[in-house]
Motif scaffolding. Structure first.
Motif: not given
Length: 252
Positions: A11-12, A15, A50, A55-56, A83-84, A87, A89
């Motif tokens: 996971l980044d 995020v 979440y 899932s974002l 974070a978006r 991500w 997406t």
């Protein structure tokens, strides 16, 4: 406090930071996943995804969690924006009530198809007009301006994009420092952002005796490190994100 499972190693970090803050807000709210779903309009399974980093969440869900958990919505939404981008997406949309989704989906698909067709037609017409104008302009310019070795490049040689040049012209105005690139007091900046607001922050960081790297208007690792040093010195939350509180510290 909930006993949370570990987040995926791949996971980044940006995020991961958002998910950790959402988990903390959920713990502070004291709500179960079922009650959280009832209060926010997002299903229990959605919140499970979440809060596990699978899932974002959309911005509405993040803001709702911040208010329920007593967190700062502005700061949490800034983390969501970062974070978006990491991500890559779009967050999951809110689901329609049961029994209405098929009809709405069909109508939405039809509208999207019609809009896409109209946009494609407009773009095709505009491209044709622009091509004709460029060809006409190019012929006239070629006839009027002789070619020289200084004004030509080898075929296939890519042209380097020109970066805007920023300078630091520090002034003390009405009790605040300004560097001549932006007068913002509220813009939210983080890793990956670019523009005159970033250049303004870089100049002010230099004015404060810190080292953000080159004043190029690009929020990179050097600028983030300098922002964290300033936040630590000013007693702020050390997250490397420039918001209203950090701008105040920069301009004092």
């Amino acid at each position: 406090m909930s006993r949370w499972k570990g987040l995926p190693e791949e996971l980044d970090p940006r995020v991961r930071q958002l998910v950790v803050r959402l988990r903390r807000a959920k713990d502070h709210s004291g709500l179960s996943l079922r009650r959280l779903a009832a209060k926010t309009g997002y299903s229990t399974s959605s919140w499970e995804r979440y809060l596990s980093g699978r899932s974002l969440p959309p911005g509405d869900a993040v803001e709702a969690m911040a208010r329920l958990g007593g967190d700062d919505p502005t700061r949490l939404l800034a983390l969501h924006e970062v974070a978006r981008e990491a991500w890559g997406t779009t967050a999951e949309p809110r689901r329609p009530p049961a029994g209405t989704e098929p009809a709405r989906s069909h109508g939405r698909a039809l509208r999207v198809t019609l809009i896409a067709g109209s946009v494609a037609l407009v773009l095709a017409v505009c491209s044709s007009v622009l091509l004709a104008v460029r060809l006409t302009h190019g012929e006239g310019k070629a006839a009027a301006t002789p070619l020289t070795s200084a004004s030509t490049t080898a075929p296939g040689t890519p042209r380097k994009p020109e970066r805007p040049l920023y300078t630091c012209r520090s002034e003390w105005i009405d009790g605040r420092w300004y560097a001549g690139n932006s007068r913002t007091l509220k813009a939210v900046l983080a890793m990956g952002h670019a523009g005159p607001e970033v250049a303004e922050a870089q100049c002010l960081l230099r004015e404060a005796g810190l080292s953000p790297g080159a004043v190029d208007g690009i929020f990179g690792p050097h600028t983030q490190r300098a922002v964290k040093d300033l936040q630590k010195r000013s007693g702020l939350v050390v997250d490397g994100i420039i918001g209203p509180h950090t701008w105040k510290a920069l301009r004092e």
